[in-house]
Scaffold this motif. Sequence first.
Motif, short mmCIF file in Angstrom:
data_model
loop_
_atom_site.label_atom_id
_atom_site.label_comp_id
_atom_site.label_asym_id
_atom_site.label_seq_id
_atom_site.Cartn_x
_atom_site.Cartn_y
_atom_site.Cartn_z
N HIS A 31 0.82 -1.46 -0.19
CA HIS A 31 0.12 -0.08 -0.05
C HIS A 31 0.68 1.05 -0.10
N LEU A 32 1.48 1.19 -0.70
CA LEU A 32 2.43 1.59 -1.02
C LEU A 32 2.85 3.00 -2.32
N ASP A 33 2.41 4.26 -2.20
CA ASP A 33 2.54 4.73 -3.69
C ASP A 33 3.37 4.25 -4.90
N PRO A 34 3.12 2.97 -6.62
CA PRO A 34 4.27 2.40 -6.28
C PRO A 34 4.62 3.92 -7.64
N GLU A 35 4.74 4.77 -7.78
CA GLU A 35 5.04 5.82 -8.56
C GLU A 35 6.24 6.92 -7.61
N PHE A 36 6.19 6.03 -6.66
CA PHE A 36 7.25 6.67 -5.61
C PHE A 36 7.75 6.23 -5.19
N ALA A 37 7.26 5.01 -4.96
CA ALA A 37 8.89 3.38 -5.22
C ALA A 37 9.53 3.57 -6.35
N GLU A 38 9.19 4.20 -7.65
CA GLU A 38 10.11 4.14 -8.97
C GLU A 38 10.67 5.44 -8.93
N LYS A 39 10.74 6.29 -8.42
CA LYS A 39 10.88 7.55 -8.34
C LYS A 39 12.34 7.85 -7.08
N TRP A 40 11.88 7.07 -6.52
CA TRP A 40 12.76 6.27 -4.96
C TRP A 40 14.31 5.93 -5.78
N PHE A 41 13.74 4.67 -6.29
CA PHE A 41 14.62 3.42 -6.86
C PHE A 41 15.61 4.16 -7.61
N ASN A 42 15.01 5.40 -9.18
CA ASN A 42 15.43 5.97 -10.01
C ASN A 42 16.58 6.83 -9.42
N PHE A 43 15.67 7.12 -8.18
CA PHE A 43 16.92 8.72 -7.43
C PHE A 43 18.39 7.96 -6.95
N VAL A 44 18.28 6.78 -6.38
CA VAL A 44 18.88 5.82 -5.44
C VAL A 44 19.76 5.41 -6.97
N VAL A 45 19.32 4.64 -8.21
CA VAL A 45 20.48 4.44 -9.10
C VAL A 45 20.93 5.16 -9.93
N ALA A 46 20.62 6.65 -9.92
CA ALA A 46 20.97 7.76 -10.22
C ALA A 46 22.29 7.77 -9.69
N GLU A 47 22.36 7.67 -8.74
CA GLU A 47 23.30 8.17 -7.62
C GLU A 47 24.35 7.08 -7.72
N VAL A 48 23.85 6.07 -7.92
CA VAL A 48 24.87 4.37 -8.34
C VAL A 48 25.72 4.51 -9.18
N ILE A 49 25.15 4.97 -10.49
CA ILE A 49 25.74 5.51 -11.38
C ILE A 49 26.62 6.19 -11.66
N ARG A 50 26.12 6.74 -11.27
CA ARG A 50 27.12 8.38 -11.18
C ARG A 50 28.50 7.93 -10.32
N HIS A 51 28.37 7.06 -9.31
CA HIS A 51 29.52 6.97 -8.18
C HIS A 51 30.44 5.58 -9.38
N HIS A 52 30.23 4.66 -10.33
CA HIS A 52 30.59 3.89 -10.92
C HIS A 52 31.36 4.10 -12.27
N THR A 53 30.53 5.29 -12.81
CA THR A 53 31.17 6.09 -13.86
C THR A 53 32.60 6.60 -13.26
N ALA A 54 32.68 7.33 -12.32
CA ALA A 54 33.81 8.15 -11.15
C ALA A 54 35.49 6.49 -10.77
N ALA A 55 34.19 5.59 -10.64
CA ALA A 55 35.33 4.19 -10.53
C ALA A 55 36.31 4.74 -11.72
N ALA A 56 35.33 4.07 -12.53
CA ALA A 56 35.89 3.34 -14.00
C ALA A 56 36.80 5.13 -14.51
N GLU A 57 36.58 6.19 -14.31
CA GLU A 57 37.07 7.36 -14.73
C GLU A 57 38.61 7.45 -14.09
N SER A 58 38.56 7.21 -12.72
CA SER A 58 39.45 6.88 -11.79
C SER A 58 40.96 6.28 -12.16
N ARG A 59 40.09 4.92 -13.21
CA ARG A 59 41.41 3.94 -13.00
C ARG A 59 42.54 4.19 -14.20
#
Length: 99
Positions: free
Chosen positions: A71-99
């Motif tokens: 009973h949680l708004d699925p739109e909110f769940a998706e927004k939360w996920f996208n927000f977290v994943v965007a940050e993860v991808i930013r970290h992944h990209t920084a890790a790849a660039e620092s090699r």
Amino acid sequence: MTAPQDPKAELLRLRASIDNIDAALIFMLAERFRATQQVGHLKAEYDMPASDPGREEQQVARLRALAEEAHLDPEFAEKWFNFVVAEVIRHHTAAAESR
Ligand SMILES: O=C(O)C(=O)C[C@]1(C(=O)O)C=C[C@@H](O)C=C1
């Protein structure tokens, strides 16, 4: 909701619960980022792309279904996920660039 006998005490009780939940979320997020940091190192090491849209699609579908069940708004769940994943991808990209 029935009227509480002592509204201020009720507010404090609810806020204590909110504080516990917020603390648990912070610890869980920290664990998630610890895991994704290792994924980032692995991806950088073996030249794998930072993002995996197919995997994200599966995750979004799963999380939306779980949100509906909870009973949680699925739109909110998706927004939360996208927000977290965007940050993860930013970290992944920084890790790849620092090699
Ligand atoms: O599973 C992966 O490949 C990850 O990099 C982790 C993760 C996630 O945070 O869940 C992040 C980026 C990808 O696009 C998909 C999923």
